[in-house]
Design an enzyme around this catalytic site. Structure first.
Site, PDB file in Angstrom:
ATOM      1  N   LYS A   1       0.801  -1.239   0.000  1.00  0.00           N
ATOM      2  CA  LYS A   1       0.000   0.000   0.000  1.00  0.00           C
ATOM      3  C   LYS A   1       0.826   1.277   0.000  1.00  0.00           C
ATOM      4  O   LYS A   1       0.371   2.311  -0.467  1.00  0.00           O
ATOM      5  CB  LYS A   1      -0.930   0.022   1.227  1.00  0.00           C
ATOM      6  CG  LYS A   1      -2.126  -0.868   1.034  1.00  0.00           C
ATOM      7  CD  LYS A   1      -3.078  -0.825   2.198  1.00  0.00           C
ATOM      8  CE  LYS A   1      -4.246  -1.733   1.888  1.00  0.00           C
ATOM      9  NZ  LYS A   1      -5.134  -1.924   3.010  1.00  0.00           N
TER      10      LYS A   1
ATOM     11  N   ASP B   1      -9.835   3.029   2.266  1.00  0.00           N
ATOM     12  CA  ASP B   1      -9.794   2.432   3.620  1.00  0.00           C
ATOM     13  C   ASP B   1     -10.198   3.442   4.689  1.00  0.00           C
ATOM     14  O   ASP B   1     -10.685   3.069   5.746  1.00  0.00           O
ATOM     15  CB  ASP B   1      -8.369   1.952   3.947  1.00  0.00           C
ATOM     16  CG  ASP B   1      -8.038   0.603   3.314  1.00  0.00           C
ATOM     17  OD1 ASP B   1      -8.963  -0.147   2.963  1.00  0.00           O
ATOM     18  OD2 ASP B   1      -6.835   0.309   3.170  1.00  0.00           O
TER      19      ASP B   1
HETATM   20  P1  NAP Z   1       1.224  -3.810   6.112  1.00  0.00           P
HETATM   21  O1  NAP Z   1       1.321  -2.531   5.396  1.00  0.00           O
HETATM   22  O2  NAP Z   1       2.155  -4.916   5.757  1.00  0.00           O
HETATM   23  O3  NAP Z   1       1.384  -3.485   7.690  1.00  0.00           O
HETATM   24  C1  NAP Z   1       1.318  -4.488   8.673  1.00  0.00           C
HETATM   25  C2  NAP Z   1       1.777  -3.908  10.018  1.00  0.00           C
HETATM   26  O4  NAP Z   1       1.638  -4.940  10.989  1.00  0.00           O
HETATM   27  C3  NAP Z   1       3.244  -3.475  10.039  1.00  0.00           C
HETATM   28  O5  NAP Z   1       3.401  -2.388  10.904  1.00  0.00           O
HETATM   29  C4  NAP Z   1       3.945  -4.702  10.603  1.00  0.00           C
HETATM   30  O6  NAP Z   1       5.123  -4.412  11.277  1.00  0.00           O
HETATM   31  C5  NAP Z   1       2.918  -5.165  11.606  1.00  0.00           C
HETATM   32  N1  NAP Z   1       3.062  -6.592  11.883  1.00  0.00           N
HETATM   33  C6  NAP Z   1       3.007  -7.613  11.000  1.00  0.00           C
HETATM   34  N2  NAP Z   1       3.183  -8.791  11.633  1.00  0.00           N
HETATM   35  C7  NAP Z   1       3.372  -8.478  12.941  1.00  0.00           C
HETATM   36  C8  NAP Z   1       3.641  -9.266  14.099  1.00  0.00           C
HETATM   37  N3  NAP Z   1       3.705 -10.603  14.046  1.00  0.00           N
HETATM   38  N4  NAP Z   1       3.812  -8.595  15.276  1.00  0.00           N
HETATM   39  C9  NAP Z   1       3.729  -7.247  15.343  1.00  0.00           C
HETATM   40  N5  NAP Z   1       3.485  -6.459  14.263  1.00  0.00           N
HETATM   41  C10 NAP Z   1       3.305  -7.069  13.087  1.00  0.00           C
HETATM   42  O7  NAP Z   1      -0.259  -4.426   6.001  1.00  0.00           O
HETATM   43  P2  NAP Z   1      -1.646  -3.624   5.885  1.00  0.00           P
HETATM   44  O8  NAP Z   1      -1.964  -3.422   4.468  1.00  0.00           O
HETATM   45  O9  NAP Z   1      -1.577  -2.487   6.823  1.00  0.00           O
HETATM   46  O10 NAP Z   1      -2.692  -4.732   6.410  1.00  0.00           O
HETATM   47  C11 NAP Z   1      -2.660  -5.155   7.748  1.00  0.00           C
HETATM   48  C12 NAP Z   1      -3.882  -6.038   8.071  1.00  0.00           C
HETATM   49  O11 NAP Z   1      -5.082  -5.283   7.982  1.00  0.00           O
HETATM   50  C13 NAP Z   1      -4.074  -7.244   7.138  1.00  0.00           C
HETATM   51  O12 NAP Z   1      -4.523  -8.332   7.909  1.00  0.00           O
HETATM   52  C14 NAP Z   1      -5.169  -6.796   6.210  1.00  0.00           C
HETATM   53  O13 NAP Z   1      -5.936  -7.883   5.679  1.00  0.00           O
HETATM   54  C15 NAP Z   1      -6.023  -5.972   7.170  1.00  0.00           C
HETATM   55  N6  NAP Z   1      -6.841  -4.976   6.458  1.00  0.00           N
HETATM   56  C16 NAP Z   1      -8.188  -5.138   6.456  1.00  0.00           C
HETATM   57  C17 NAP Z   1      -8.988  -4.228   5.803  1.00  0.00           C
HETATM   58  C18 NAP Z   1     -10.460  -4.397   5.819  1.00  0.00           C
HETATM   59  O14 NAP Z   1     -11.125  -3.851   4.933  1.00  0.00           O
HETATM   60  N7  NAP Z   1     -11.024  -5.063   6.796  1.00  0.00           N
HETATM   61  C19 NAP Z   1      -8.407  -3.146   5.113  1.00  0.00           C
HETATM   62  C20 NAP Z   1      -7.032  -3.002   5.147  1.00  0.00           C
HETATM   63  C21 NAP Z   1      -6.242  -3.947   5.816  1.00  0.00           C
HETATM   64  P3  NAP Z   1       6.559  -4.338  10.529  1.00  0.00           P
HETATM   65  O15 NAP Z   1       6.581  -3.041   9.815  1.00  0.00           O
HETATM   66  O16 NAP Z   1       7.539  -4.387  11.632  1.00  0.00           O
HETATM   67  O17 NAP Z   1       6.612  -5.518   9.601  1.00  0.00           O
END
Ligand code: NAP
Length: 292
Positions: free
Chosen positions: A65, A101
């Protein structure tokens, strides 16, 4: 034929193809929406493919993203400020980015909670693309204070950079605190907790897609005040371990399905010009999930 898709890695959990195929059918549009698993080093190649094959647009999910902005010709002002895009519209070979979002997240909040945001203290877990949209939404609604709990300094710095512009465009007075993941902040003040990490997400075969099951332990959840809403953006499974633990403690909860539906219906309207009913789409997705 209208061609649409989603890119991310992993993508086995995504429900977007079900949602958009339903919306295409409802709108009487002949088209397709496919999932294109795309590792970080194949992003440029994938975008070139979308251009060559005449796609109308695509969604972007974890982990692209923020990175996608490098490939865009233009972006909405909110997407530019938060430097995160979840929807791209392709027109005459040019890529335009939007972030649906932000409103998706806000519309997923129960009305009573949304109305009480200026009196609430929020805790956001995680600092990636989704977290940026959540921060924007909560600053737009003037939440009283916001604490961000991230595991890397790099993420914390990235979030810190977008705060001044967000305050400016929304005229927000929210006080914001950034904390790195280690160490337990005092959880007593937080009556809105939003999980934006993928912890708790599972594949269709029910395998965990990230380390751990819940971003907060049961003892941490015990510390939250009784009027807390725990909002998990993860939508697969609908009932995550975080939501179960919060419900056991008697707290109100919201899963990621409503946000998925609202961000998706807004993206669909960007691509097609067709307004669609989020309520119908949510009911259809629930039905599909039960049948899976
Ligand atoms: P992203 O850009 O990859 O960000 C993920 C974040 O979570 C990063 O800060 C990452 O930290 C952290 N993280 C990942 N694994 C972790 C762990 N085991 N312990 C602690 N922190 C952790 O992903 P995103 O696009 O923001 O999406 C994140 C989640 O939100 C996904 O599950 C996605 O499906 C969900 N989501 C849902 C919707 C919806 O419509 N419901 C919309 C958007 C996103 P690091 O930087 O240190 O890796």
């Amino acid at each position: 034929m209208l061609r649409l898709g989603i890119i991310g890695d992993p993508l086995s959990h995504t429900l977007s193809p079900f949602l958009h195929r339903f919306l295409l059918e409802q709108s009487g549009i002949v088209g397709e929406y496919q999932a294109y698993e795309t590792p970080a080093d194949r992003l440029a190649e994938r975008i070139a493919m979308f251009k060559d094959e005449g796609f109308r647009g695509f969604n972007i999910t974890i982990p692209h993203k923020v990175k996608i902005l490098e490939y865009l010709d233009s972006a909405s002002s909110e997407a530019t400020v938060i430097q995160a895009v979840n929807t791209v519209i392709l027109s005459e070979g040019l890529l335009h980015g939007e972030n649906t979002d932000i409103t998706g997240f806000l519309k997923g909040l129960p009305d009573t909670v949304r109305e009480s945001l200026p009196d609430r203290h929020g805790l956001i877990l995680g600092g990636g693309g989704a977290a940026r949209a959540v921060v924007a939404g909560l600053l737009r609604e003037n939440i009283r204070t916001l604490t961000l709990r991230v595991r890397s300094m790099e993420r914390a710095e990235g979030l810190a950079e977008i705060l001044p512009s967000l305050r400016e465009i929304y005229g927000s007075k929210t006080e914001v605190f950034l904390k790195v993941w280690e160490g337990l902040p005092d959880l007593h003040p937080f009556n809105l907790v939003v999980n934006t990490t993928p912890i708790g997400m599972r594949s269709p075969k029910n395998d965990p897609l990230e380390g751990g099951d819940s971003p907060l332990t049961e003892s941490e959840i015990q510390l939250l005040p009784p009027d807390t809403l725990v909002y998990d953006l993860v939508y697969r499974p609908l009932q995550t371990p975080l939501l179960s633990a919060a419900q056991t403690r008697g707290l109100a909860t919201e899963g990621g399905l409503k946000m998925l539906v609202y961000q998706g219906t807004e993206a669909f309207t960007h691509w097609t010009g067709h307004p669609v009913s989020p309520e119908l789409a949510e009911a259809a997705l629930k039905h599909i999930l039960e049948a899976l």
